[in-house]
Motif scaffolding. Structure first.
Motif, PDB file in Angstrom:
ATOM      1  N   TYR A   6       0.952  -1.010   0.035  1.00  0.00           N
ATOM      2  CA  TYR A   6      -0.150  -0.031  -0.099  1.00  0.00           C
ATOM      3  C   TYR A   6       1.097   1.240   0.072  1.00  0.00           C
ATOM      4  O   TYR A   6       1.884   1.378   0.661  1.00  0.00           O
ATOM      5  CB  TYR A   6      -0.899  -0.044   1.074  1.00  0.00           C
ATOM      6  CG  TYR A   6      -1.892  -1.151   1.410  1.00  0.00           C
ATOM      7  CD1 TYR A   6      -2.998  -1.260   0.965  1.00  0.00           C
ATOM      8  CD2 TYR A   6      -1.249  -2.259   2.067  1.00  0.00           C
ATOM      9  CE1 TYR A   6      -3.942  -2.205   1.258  1.00  0.00           C
ATOM     10  CE2 TYR A   6      -2.335  -3.326   2.120  1.00  0.00           C
ATOM     11  CZ  TYR A   6      -3.431  -3.267   1.912  1.00  0.00           C
ATOM     12  OH  TYR A   6      -4.475  -4.376   2.108  1.00  0.00           O
ATOM     13  N   VAL A  51      -8.220   3.404  -4.462  1.00  0.00           N
ATOM     14  CA  VAL A  51      -6.936   3.308  -4.753  1.00  0.00           C
ATOM     15  C   VAL A  51      -6.927   3.172  -6.302  1.00  0.00           C
ATOM     16  O   VAL A  51      -7.586   2.779  -6.915  1.00  0.00           O
ATOM     17  CB  VAL A  51      -6.267   2.003  -4.288  1.00  0.00           C
ATOM     18  CG1 VAL A  51      -6.256   1.962  -2.650  1.00  0.00           C
ATOM     19  CG2 VAL A  51      -6.882   0.624  -4.683  1.00  0.00           C
ATOM     20  N   TYR A  52      -5.301   3.537  -6.668  1.00  0.00           N
ATOM     21  CA  TYR A  52      -5.032   3.187  -8.032  1.00  0.00           C
ATOM     22  C   TYR A  52      -4.022   1.987  -7.953  1.00  0.00           C
ATOM     23  O   TYR A  52      -3.084   1.673  -7.398  1.00  0.00           O
ATOM     24  CB  TYR A  52      -4.247   4.487  -8.589  1.00  0.00           C
ATOM     25  CG  TYR A  52      -4.969   5.606  -8.373  1.00  0.00           C
ATOM     26  CD1 TYR A  52      -5.949   5.994  -9.313  1.00  0.00           C
ATOM     27  CD2 TYR A  52      -4.530   6.660  -7.420  1.00  0.00           C
ATOM     28  CE1 TYR A  52      -6.576   7.211  -8.967  1.00  0.00           C
ATOM     29  CE2 TYR A  52      -5.054   8.025  -7.415  1.00  0.00           C
ATOM     30  CZ  TYR A  52      -6.373   8.235  -8.237  1.00  0.00           C
ATOM     31  OH  TYR A  52      -6.913   9.448  -8.242  1.00  0.00           O
ATOM     32  N   VAL A  53      -4.530   0.946  -8.970  1.00  0.00           N
ATOM     33  CA  VAL A  53      -3.833  -0.181  -8.991  1.00  0.00           C
ATOM     34  C   VAL A  53      -2.747  -0.188  -9.866  1.00  0.00           C
ATOM     35  O   VAL A  53      -2.713   0.497 -10.876  1.00  0.00           O
ATOM     36  CB  VAL A  53      -4.782  -1.370  -9.485  1.00  0.00           C
ATOM     37  CG1 VAL A  53      -3.947  -2.758  -9.680  1.00  0.00           C
ATOM     38  CG2 VAL A  53      -5.962  -1.563  -8.470  1.00  0.00           C
ATOM     39  N   ASP A  54      -1.372  -0.584  -9.415  1.00  0.00           N
ATOM     40  CA  ASP A  54      -0.361  -0.532 -10.267  1.00  0.00           C
ATOM     41  C   ASP A  54      -0.596  -1.107 -11.654  1.00  0.00           C
ATOM     42  O   ASP A  54      -1.214  -2.001 -11.761  1.00  0.00           O
ATOM     43  CB  ASP A  54       0.725  -1.537  -9.519  1.00  0.00           C
ATOM     44  CG  ASP A  54       2.219  -1.259 -10.473  1.00  0.00           C
ATOM     45  OD1 ASP A  54       2.973  -0.221 -10.166  1.00  0.00           O
ATOM     46  OD2 ASP A  54       2.488  -2.060 -10.966  1.00  0.00           O
ATOM     47  N   ARG A  82      -7.129   2.328 -13.756  1.00  0.00           N
ATOM     48  CA  ARG A  82      -6.545   1.620 -12.464  1.00  0.00           C
ATOM     49  C   ARG A  82      -7.211   1.927 -11.300  1.00  0.00           C
ATOM     50  O   ARG A  82      -6.838   1.499 -10.508  1.00  0.00           O
ATOM     51  CB  ARG A  82      -5.072   2.828 -12.399  1.00  0.00           C
ATOM     52  CG  ARG A  82      -4.290   2.543 -13.526  1.00  0.00           C
ATOM     53  CD  ARG A  82      -2.793   3.203 -13.550  1.00  0.00           C
ATOM     54  NE  ARG A  82      -2.240   3.103 -11.993  1.00  0.00           N
ATOM     55  CZ  ARG A  82      -1.760   4.002 -11.296  1.00  0.00           C
ATOM     56  NH1 ARG A  82      -1.962   5.567 -11.702  1.00  0.00           N
ATOM     57  NH2 ARG A  82      -1.450   3.737 -10.052  1.00  0.00           N
ATOM     58  N   ARG A  84      -9.796   1.339  -8.400  1.00  0.00           N
ATOM     59  CA  ARG A  84     -10.674   0.373  -7.791  1.00  0.00           C
ATOM     60  C   ARG A  84     -11.017   0.829  -6.562  1.00  0.00           C
ATOM     61  O   ARG A  84     -10.246   1.434  -5.699  1.00  0.00           O
ATOM     62  CB  ARG A  84      -9.887  -1.032  -7.708  1.00  0.00           C
ATOM     63  CG  ARG A  84      -9.546  -1.660  -9.290  1.00  0.00           C
ATOM     64  CD  ARG A  84     -10.563  -2.086 -10.042  1.00  0.00           C
ATOM     65  NE  ARG A  84     -11.459  -3.123  -9.266  1.00  0.00           N
ATOM     66  CZ  ARG A  84     -11.633  -4.229  -9.586  1.00  0.00           C
ATOM     67  NH1 ARG A  84     -10.702  -4.672 -10.235  1.00  0.00           N
ATOM     68  NH2 ARG A  84     -12.401  -5.103  -8.990  1.00  0.00           N
ATOM     69  N   THR A  86     -11.160  -0.923  -2.843  1.00  0.00           N
ATOM     70  CA  THR A  86     -10.469  -2.119  -2.298  1.00  0.00           C
ATOM     71  C   THR A  86     -11.321  -2.963  -1.373  1.00  0.00           C
ATOM     72  O   THR A  86     -11.035  -4.233  -1.257  1.00  0.00           O
ATOM     73  CB  THR A  86      -9.280  -1.724  -1.334  1.00  0.00           C
ATOM     74  OG1 THR A  86      -9.885  -0.667  -0.422  1.00  0.00           O
ATOM     75  CG2 THR A  86      -8.324  -1.010  -1.926  1.00  0.00           C
ATOM     76  N   VAL A 100      -0.824  -1.130  -4.684  1.00  0.00           N
ATOM     77  CA  VAL A 100      -2.098  -0.334  -4.900  1.00  0.00           C
ATOM     78  C   VAL A 100      -1.568   1.219  -4.152  1.00  0.00           C
ATOM     79  O   VAL A 100      -0.692   1.224  -3.259  1.00  0.00           O
ATOM     80  CB  VAL A 100      -3.216  -0.745  -4.107  1.00  0.00           C
ATOM     81  CG1 VAL A 100      -3.722  -1.840  -4.738  1.00  0.00           C
ATOM     82  CG2 VAL A 100      -3.209  -0.872  -2.821  1.00  0.00           C
TER      83      VAL A 100
END
Length: 107
Positions: A6, A51-54, A82, A84, A86, A100
């Protein structure tokens, strides 16, 4: 268990092990990760666990359902690719290494 990284908006990283079956949001909550508020407790009724996912992980996650898509409209600066929630990502062994990043703020 899956190791999840995180990353706070300011760049501070928190690498924690999260039990399979929990959500990425529950992993943040249980490990006191700042930046994921989860006001609704995981009911997909707010956007405060956004969050922004890698980018390397975007295609590896299950697709967003309609409810998650709708709630992301209320998130702070959502990214169509990106972003999502969580609370909607269940932890499996396949998520070991997930990264994330939290947005500047949750709304």
């Amino acid at each position: 268990m899956a190791k999840i990284t995180y990353i706070e908006h300011g760049g501070k990283e928190h690498v924690v092990e999260v039990a399979t079956g929990l959500t990425v949001m529950e992993g943040a909550r249980d490990n006191n990760i700042p930046g994921i508020e989860a006001d609704c407790g995981g009911a997909c009724a707010c956007s405060t666990c956004h969050v922004y996912v890698d980018k390397a992980w975007v295609e590896k996650l299950p697709a967003k359902d309609d409810m998650e898509e709708d709630m992301l409209d209320f998130a702070y600066e959502p990214d169509g690719e990106r972003s999502r929630l969580t609370c909607q990502i269940k932890v499996t062994d396949a998520l070991d290494g997930l990264i994330v990043q939290m947005p500047e703020k949750q709304i």
